[in-house]
Design a protein around this motif. Structure first.
Motif, mmCIF file in Angstrom:
data_model
loop_
_atom_site.group_PDB
_atom_site.id
_atom_site.type_symbol
_atom_site.label_atom_id
_atom_site.label_comp_id
_atom_site.label_asym_id
_atom_site.label_seq_id
_atom_site.Cartn_x
_atom_site.Cartn_y
_atom_site.Cartn_z
ATOM 1 N N GLU A 180 39.442 -30.334 8.233
ATOM 2 C CA GLU A 180 39.573 -31.277 7.128
ATOM 3 C C GLU A 180 40.123 -32.621 7.600
ATOM 4 O O GLU A 180 40.476 -33.466 6.790
ATOM 5 C CB GLU A 180 40.508 -30.698 6.051
ATOM 6 N N ALA A 181 40.185 -32.824 8.916
ATOM 7 C CA ALA A 181 40.708 -34.077 9.458
ATOM 8 C C ALA A 181 39.625 -35.146 9.469
ATOM 9 O O ALA A 181 38.423 -34.840 9.504
ATOM 10 C CB ALA A 181 41.222 -33.856 10.873
ATOM 11 N N PHE A 182 40.062 -36.400 9.443
ATOM 12 C CA PHE A 182 39.112 -37.480 9.718
ATOM 13 C C PHE A 182 38.688 -37.296 11.168
ATOM 14 O O PHE A 182 39.519 -37.339 12.089
ATOM 15 C CB PHE A 182 39.768 -38.842 9.498
ATOM 16 N N PRO A 234 44.728 -36.142 7.973
ATOM 17 C CA PRO A 234 44.052 -35.299 6.982
ATOM 18 C C PRO A 234 43.279 -36.139 5.958
ATOM 19 O O PRO A 234 43.762 -37.165 5.486
ATOM 20 C CB PRO A 234 45.208 -34.559 6.300
ATOM 21 N N VAL A 235 42.087 -35.683 5.623
ATOM 22 C CA VAL A 235 41.252 -36.337 4.604
ATOM 23 C C VAL A 235 41.498 -35.668 3.258
ATOM 24 O O VAL A 235 41.418 -34.445 3.140
ATOM 25 C CB VAL A 235 39.762 -36.246 4.968
ATOM 26 N N GLY A 289 50.150 -43.562 -2.422
ATOM 27 C CA GLY A 289 50.661 -43.439 -1.060
ATOM 28 C C GLY A 289 49.584 -43.104 -0.046
ATOM 29 O O GLY A 289 49.782 -43.292 1.165
ATOM 30 N N ALA A 290 48.447 -42.577 -0.524
ATOM 31 C CA ALA A 290 47.329 -42.343 0.392
ATOM 32 C C ALA A 290 46.796 -43.689 0.874
ATOM 33 O O ALA A 290 47.078 -44.739 0.299
ATOM 34 C CB ALA A 290 46.233 -41.537 -0.300
ATOM 35 N N ALA A 314 39.892 -41.307 1.756
ATOM 36 C CA ALA A 314 41.324 -41.362 1.455
ATOM 37 C C ALA A 314 42.032 -40.386 2.382
ATOM 38 O O ALA A 314 41.664 -39.208 2.462
ATOM 39 C CB ALA A 314 41.582 -40.988 0.000
ATOM 40 N N ILE A 315 43.038 -40.869 3.101
ATOM 41 C CA ILE A 315 43.768 -40.042 4.063
ATOM 42 C C ILE A 315 45.261 -40.072 3.748
ATOM 43 O O ILE A 315 45.744 -40.972 3.050
ATOM 44 C CB ILE A 315 43.543 -40.518 5.514
ATOM 45 N N THR A 316 45.976 -39.079 4.252
ATOM 46 C CA THR A 316 47.432 -39.047 4.117
ATOM 47 C C THR A 316 48.074 -39.337 5.465
ATOM 48 O O THR A 316 47.392 -39.677 6.434
ATOM 49 C CB THR A 316 47.894 -37.679 3.598
ATOM 50 N N SER A 317 49.384 -39.181 5.545
ATOM 51 C CA SER A 317 50.105 -39.432 6.786
ATOM 52 C C SER A 317 49.710 -38.414 7.848
ATOM 53 O O SER A 317 49.210 -37.330 7.525
ATOM 54 C CB SER A 317 51.612 -39.380 6.536
#
Length: 261
Positions: free
Chosen positions: A63-65, A80-81, A111-112, A168-171
């Motif tokens: 599920e990662a970019f 992570p996507v 925050g994303a 859209a990704i997170t930290s």
């Protein structure tokens, strides 16, 4: 007078000796059987533990970019996507703080960040905060049917996606070995240079224990970048130790990242 019959002292001693031998053999048989059952149980527990760890890493990496996955010998890191869609138009003046999209179809929390990855970007750009650049500042929360994303600060995307895709990704998330421990780090700030395990320990994010019985130096990593013929491939292996003995269980896994930017 009727003669009384019984056992002699020698016969009694022989019986006692034989009973002792039988009892000793029985105890040893039970002890060895119990030890064997415990050994089998410990092997099964290590095998199950290895499967759980491998599956957790595999699911997250898939599920990662895809172009964000990297390793430095002791840590595996990725972005992570959360969601992906197509964009209608990227940030334009005067505010450069809005992106018009096809609805994500799911809510995306505040925050994303957004990624628009073109051919001219380097992997380190995905972890940087350059403006212009492929990664935006944090966004305002987006509902599942929203067609506009508002950024927390103005930003210009340096490239355009050939297929007009935005993610859209997170930290970042990292998995690292520290001694006999395998940790999962999350919630820390991204950097263009991949951090070491020691740096992540003091980065102020979240640290979760994935295993406490790794053989030292057994977490080996290899990341093969994507090409025009295939997606990126991640190979990792680790060895779990038996804390009550010398046996170990080695696990090896290959993960093909199916997402493509």
């Amino acid at each position: 007078m009727r003669r009384q019959q019984g056992f002699t002292l020698v016969e009694l001693v022989m019986v006692i000796v034989l009973l002792g031998i039988v009892a000793t053999i029985s105890v040893q048989f039970v002890a060895l059987s119990t030890r064997g059952a415990l050994d089998v149980s410990e092997r099964q527990q290590r095998a199950l533990q290895g499967v759980v760890i491998s599956e957790q890493i595999t699911r997250e990496v898939r599920e990662a970019f895809p172009l964000s996955v990297r390793e430095n010998g002791e840590c595996l890191e990725w972005l992570p996507v959360i969601a992906g869609t197509g964009y209608e138009s990227l940030t334009t003046g005067p505010g450069f703080d809005e992106v018009s999209i096809v609805p994500f179809g799911r809510a995306v929390p505040a925050g994303a960040r957004l990624v628009v990855y073109g051919y001219g970007s380097a992997q380190s750009d995905l972890y940087g905060t350059s403006n212009p650049g492929p990664v935006s500042p944090a966004i305002i929360a987006v509902a599942d049917s929203d067609t506009t994303i508002e950024l927390s600060a103005s930003h210009r995307f340096r490239e355009r996606s050939p297929e007009k895709r935005v993610y859209a990704i997170t930290s970042p998330v990292s998995v690292c070995q520290v001694g006999q421990w395998l940790y999962r780090f999350s919630g820390y700030s991204p950097g263009s240079t991949q951090p070491s395990a020691a740096a992540l320990n003091g980065a102020g994010g979240t640290r979760e224990v994935m295993s406490a019985n790794l053989v030292g130096g057994s977490f080996n990593l290899k990341v093969t970048p994507p090409s025009l013929q295939r997606a990126a491939v991640v190979n990792f292996e680790f060895e779990l130790a038996n804390l009550n003995g010398d046996e170990t269980t080695r696990m090896s896994q290959e993960v093909q990242i199916r997402n493509v930017p």
